[in-house]
Motif scaffolding. Structure first.
Motif, short mmCIF file in Angstrom:
data_model
loop_
_atom_site.label_atom_id
_atom_site.label_comp_id
_atom_site.label_asym_id
_atom_site.label_seq_id
_atom_site.Cartn_x
_atom_site.Cartn_y
_atom_site.Cartn_z
N GLY A 287 -6.38 0.20 -5.46
CA GLY A 287 -6.71 -0.46 -4.21
C GLY A 287 -5.81 -1.64 -3.90
O GLY A 287 -4.61 -1.62 -4.15
N SER A 288 -6.42 -2.70 -3.37
CA SER A 288 -5.64 -3.87 -2.96
C SER A 288 -5.01 -4.59 -4.14
O SER A 288 -3.95 -5.21 -4.01
CB SER A 288 -6.51 -4.83 -2.14
OG SER A 288 -7.60 -5.30 -2.92
N ALA A 289 -5.61 -4.51 -5.34
CA ALA A 289 -5.02 -5.14 -6.51
C ALA A 289 -3.69 -4.49 -6.86
O ALA A 289 -2.72 -5.18 -7.20
CB ALA A 289 -5.98 -5.08 -7.70
N LEU B 178 -1.13 -5.48 -4.18
CA LEU B 178 -0.64 -6.84 -4.42
C LEU B 178 0.39 -6.85 -5.55
O LEU B 178 1.42 -7.52 -5.46
CB LEU B 178 -1.80 -7.77 -4.74
CG LEU B 178 -1.45 -9.23 -4.97
CD1 LEU B 178 -0.82 -9.83 -3.73
CD2 LEU B 178 -2.71 -10.01 -5.35
N LYS B 179 0.13 -6.08 -6.61
CA LYS B 179 1.09 -6.00 -7.72
C LYS B 179 2.42 -5.43 -7.23
O LYS B 179 3.48 -5.90 -7.61
CB LYS B 179 0.53 -5.14 -8.86
CG LYS B 179 1.47 -5.06 -10.06
CD LYS B 179 1.28 -3.77 -10.81
CE LYS B 179 2.36 -3.48 -11.78
NZ LYS B 179 3.66 -3.20 -11.20
N CYS B 180 2.36 -4.41 -6.37
CA CYS B 180 3.59 -3.83 -5.83
C CYS B 180 4.39 -4.88 -5.05
O CYS B 180 5.61 -4.97 -5.18
CB CYS B 180 3.28 -2.64 -4.92
SG CYS B 180 2.66 -1.19 -5.79
N TRP B 181 3.70 -5.68 -4.26
CA TRP B 181 4.39 -6.72 -3.49
C TRP B 181 4.90 -7.83 -4.39
O TRP B 181 5.93 -8.45 -4.12
CB TRP B 181 3.50 -7.28 -2.39
CG TRP B 181 3.46 -6.34 -1.21
CD1 TRP B 181 2.43 -5.56 -0.82
CD2 TRP B 181 4.53 -6.07 -0.30
NE1 TRP B 181 2.79 -4.81 0.28
CE2 TRP B 181 4.08 -5.12 0.62
CE3 TRP B 181 5.84 -6.54 -0.18
CZ2 TRP B 181 4.87 -4.63 1.65
CZ3 TRP B 181 6.64 -6.05 0.85
CH2 TRP B 181 6.15 -5.11 1.75
N TRP C 42 8.10 1.37 -1.46
CA TRP C 42 7.00 1.62 -2.40
C TRP C 42 5.84 0.69 -2.08
O TRP C 42 4.69 1.12 -1.99
CB TRP C 42 7.51 1.40 -3.82
CG TRP C 42 6.54 1.69 -4.91
CD1 TRP C 42 5.65 0.83 -5.47
CD2 TRP C 42 6.36 2.93 -5.59
NE1 TRP C 42 4.93 1.44 -6.47
CE2 TRP C 42 5.35 2.73 -6.56
CE3 TRP C 42 6.96 4.17 -5.50
CZ2 TRP C 42 4.94 3.75 -7.41
CZ3 TRP C 42 6.54 5.17 -6.35
CH2 TRP C 42 5.54 4.95 -7.29
N ALA C 43 6.12 -0.60 -1.92
CA ALA C 43 5.07 -1.58 -1.62
C ALA C 43 4.43 -1.29 -0.27
O ALA C 43 3.20 -1.37 -0.12
CB ALA C 43 5.64 -2.99 -1.68
N LYS D 89 -3.80 2.83 -3.51
CA LYS D 89 -4.04 3.68 -4.67
C LYS D 89 -5.53 3.77 -4.92
O LYS D 89 -6.22 2.76 -5.01
CB LYS D 89 -3.32 3.10 -5.89
CG LYS D 89 -3.40 3.95 -7.11
CD LYS D 89 -2.58 3.34 -8.24
CE LYS D 89 -2.61 4.23 -9.46
NZ LYS D 89 -1.79 3.68 -10.53
N LYS D 90 -6.02 4.99 -5.05
CA LYS D 90 -7.45 5.20 -5.29
C LYS D 90 -7.79 4.93 -6.76
O LYS D 90 -6.98 5.15 -7.65
CB LYS D 90 -7.83 6.62 -4.92
CG LYS D 90 -7.69 6.91 -3.42
CD LYS D 90 -8.20 8.27 -3.10
CE LYS D 90 -8.11 8.69 -1.68
NZ LYS D 90 -7.60 7.87 -0.67
N ALA D 91 -9.01 4.48 -6.98
CA ALA D 91 -9.49 4.24 -8.33
C ALA D 91 -9.66 5.58 -9.06
O ALA D 91 -9.94 6.60 -8.43
CB ALA D 91 -10.83 3.50 -8.30
#
Length: 182
Positions: free
Chosen positions: A105-107, A110-113, A163-164, A172-174
């Protein structure tokens, strides 16, 4: 020759990380582990010196020198994060540490960014190393192949940004087991 040194440096990098983590967790020698982990940048210096010596000695620049510059850029920019990544997994496996967190998800977005500035740094370091290798070569004609690498570096950075963006648009789904537990 440079390819063998690149492979040797990559192997040495991971051997030093494994030895450092083994000393830290299995042998219970945290100082020794820290020293071994701190030696990983020496591997990068060996590769840089080998590439510089090869070009300074009259070697013709080829893809190996490009690969060496890109490897060094990413090793410097991402090296600390790779060590942390390995440390978490090693601590979990051998020292009863917490399991690594699988982001979604958003976590994960955020890691991608957060990776984008590191990739920018890696590309910048690689570009600087290419410039340095070009500057120290005695004959500019022998390093013309390095000029094409700047385009490759731009493509690498572009891929990371795309990618980001893709995970911003389609998070990304859990994993299925995490959804069932919730």
């Amino acid at each position: 020759m440079i390819y063998a040194i690149i492979i040797g440096c990559e192997i040495a990098f991971w051997v030093l990380i494994a030895a450092g983590l083994a000393a830290r967790y299995l042998l219970r020698r945290p100082r020794l582990g820290a020293v071994l982990l701190l030696l990983t940048p020496v591997v990068d210096l060996v590769l840089l010196a080998a590439a510089a010596i090869d070009l300074r000695g009259g070697g013709r620049a080829d893809f190996a020198h490009t690969l060496a510059a890109i490897y060094l850029g990413f090793s410097v920019a991402y090296g600390h994060r790779m060590v942390k990544w390995a440390d978490v997994r090693f601590a979990h496996r051998f020292a009863g540490g917490p399991a690594p967190v699988r982001l979604s998800g958003s976590a994960y977005t955020l890691k991608c960014w957060k990776d984008v500035p590191f990739t920018l740094l890696a590309v910048g370091i690689a570009a600087g190393l290419l410039w340095l290798l070009t500057a120290i070569a005695p004959d500019p004609a022998q390093v013309t192949a390095l000029g094409d690498t700047y385009r490759i570096l731009g493509i690498i950075l572009g891929i990371d940004v795309v990618w980001a963006i893709s995970y911003t648009v389609w998070p990304k789904k859990a994993p299925a087991e995490a959804v069932q537990r919730a």
